[in-house]
Design a protein around this motif. Structure first.
Motif, PDB file in Angstrom:
ATOM      1  N   TYR A 180     -33.279  29.836   5.223  1.00 18.24           N
ATOM      2  CA  TYR A 180     -33.393  28.317   5.609  1.00 18.24           C
ATOM      3  C   TYR A 180     -32.600  28.440   6.936  1.00 18.24           C
ATOM      4  O   TYR A 180     -33.075  27.712   7.997  1.00 18.24           O
ATOM      5  CB  TYR A 180     -32.848  27.587   4.530  1.00 18.24           C
ATOM      6  N   VAL A 181     -31.566  28.963   7.056  1.00 17.34           N
ATOM      7  CA  VAL A 181     -30.552  28.725   8.108  1.00 17.34           C
ATOM      8  C   VAL A 181     -31.254  29.366   9.537  1.00 17.34           C
ATOM      9  O   VAL A 181     -31.340  28.697  10.494  1.00 17.34           O
ATOM     10  CB  VAL A 181     -29.375  29.484   8.100  1.00 17.34           C
ATOM     11  N   PHE A 182     -31.900  30.371   9.245  1.00 14.20           N
ATOM     12  CA  PHE A 182     -32.467  30.958  10.569  1.00 14.20           C
ATOM     13  C   PHE A 182     -34.140  30.483  10.822  1.00 14.20           C
ATOM     14  O   PHE A 182     -34.418  30.653  11.949  1.00 14.20           O
ATOM     15  CB  PHE A 182     -32.531  32.602  10.364  1.00 14.20           C
ATOM     16  N   TRP A 183     -34.513  29.977   9.803  1.00 15.17           N
ATOM     17  CA  TRP A 183     -35.808  29.214   9.995  1.00 15.17           C
ATOM     18  C   TRP A 183     -35.491  27.973  11.012  1.00 15.17           C
ATOM     19  O   TRP A 183     -36.206  27.777  11.776  1.00 15.17           O
ATOM     20  CB  TRP A 183     -36.244  28.435   8.500  1.00 15.17           C
ATOM     21  N   GLU A 184     -34.481  27.234  10.645  1.00 15.67           N
ATOM     22  CA  GLU A 184     -34.057  26.247  11.647  1.00 15.67           C
ATOM     23  C   GLU A 184     -33.588  26.700  12.919  1.00 15.67           C
ATOM     24  O   GLU A 184     -33.880  26.041  13.896  1.00 15.67           O
ATOM     25  CB  GLU A 184     -32.735  25.357  10.837  1.00 15.67           C
ATOM     26  N   ALA A 185     -32.879  27.961  13.012  1.00 17.90           N
ATOM     27  CA  ALA A 185     -32.480  28.422  14.014  1.00 17.90           C
ATOM     28  C   ALA A 185     -33.843  28.603  14.952  1.00 17.90           C
ATOM     29  O   ALA A 185     -33.831  28.424  16.271  1.00 17.90           O
ATOM     30  CB  ALA A 185     -31.835  29.808  14.080  1.00 17.90           C
TER      31      ALA A 185
END
Length: 250
Positions: A180-185
């Protein structure tokens, strides 16, 4: 060798982005050099990783390899429902004697919630890392001539490097939270690249549309991550029990 290569694939583009931000203006016409070297090095590392990981998941070796880079926290009893009110998983049998289509209570008391940065490697991950880094390298090389007169080259090449870093971490992460974090990134880098020439009304409008549309997928993914944690008490890929489909309703 494999753990080192797995770390280098996302690390090199990240270092390229940081170098471009710090020394981009000083590099002048060679502002593209950190991005090309960093992404190119990541592409080479990804290719070597693909060749070195041929024994992973083929039945003779381990199904996957994991490398823990950093553990932020381990929460004991993060989800410990009271008896009779444990999180229930309809249609998934996780214990002996569970009937097809039954509801099985899952308690996570024995599996604490671990928050950290762990990378995983299997054949699909290695293949996708090669695709991401090789296409990113082609984009960086092609952009040298296309962007040579643009005064904002440092910002562009830093964003391209950050995009490749975020994509590599998205693919190699071993946690739904990291996904999720790197999807947002990735979404943030996409937004900034789409609206790179933000002074042009059409570019600003396209970036705004992309931002609004992506929020739908982001909201759905966030809900999915929360439900996984509430159901299983973990966010690690390897800690979520797999189901072969035989216990699904109907």
């Amino acid at each position: 060798m494999i753990p080192t290569l797995l770390v280098l694939v996302p690390l090199l583009p990240l270092l390229a982005a940081l170098a471009t931000v710090v020394a981009g203006r000083a590099l002048g016409a060679r502002v593209h050099v950190p991005a090309v070297i960093g992404i190119g090095g990541a592409a080479v590392a990804a290719l070597l990783l693909l060749l070195a990981s041929r024994g992973v998941g083929d039945g003779d070796g381990p199904a996957e390899l994991t490398v823990e880079l950093w553990r932020w926290a381990t929460i004991e009893g993060a989800l410990d429902p009271a008896p009779g009110s444990a999180a229930a998983v309809p249609g998934i049998a996780l214990g002996s004697g569970s009937a097809s289509g039954s509801t099985t209570a899952v308690s996570s008391a024995a599996r604490p919630l671990s928050l950290g940065v762990t990378l995983r490697l299997d054949p699909l991950t290695a293949t996708m890392l090669v695709v991401i880094t090789s296409i990113g390298l082609l984009v960086a090389i092609y952009s040298i001539g296309y962007m040579h007169d643009d005064p904002d080259q440092p910002r562009f090449f830093a964003l391209v490097s950050m995009f490749v870093f975020s994509m590599a971490m998205l693919v190699a992460s071993s946690s739904f939270l990291l996904v999720y974090v790197f999807w947002e990134a990735v979404g943030a880098c996409s937004y900034l690249l789409i609206g790179f020439w933000f002074r042009r009304p059409e570019a600003a409008r396209a970036a705004k549309q992309a931002f609004l549309v992506n929020r739908v997928g982001d909201f759905g993914l966030a809900i999915a991550v929360i439900l996984l944690w509430l159901t299983y008490g973990t966010l690690g890929f390897n800690d979520v029990p797999a189901d072969d489909g035989t216990n699904l309703p109907g």
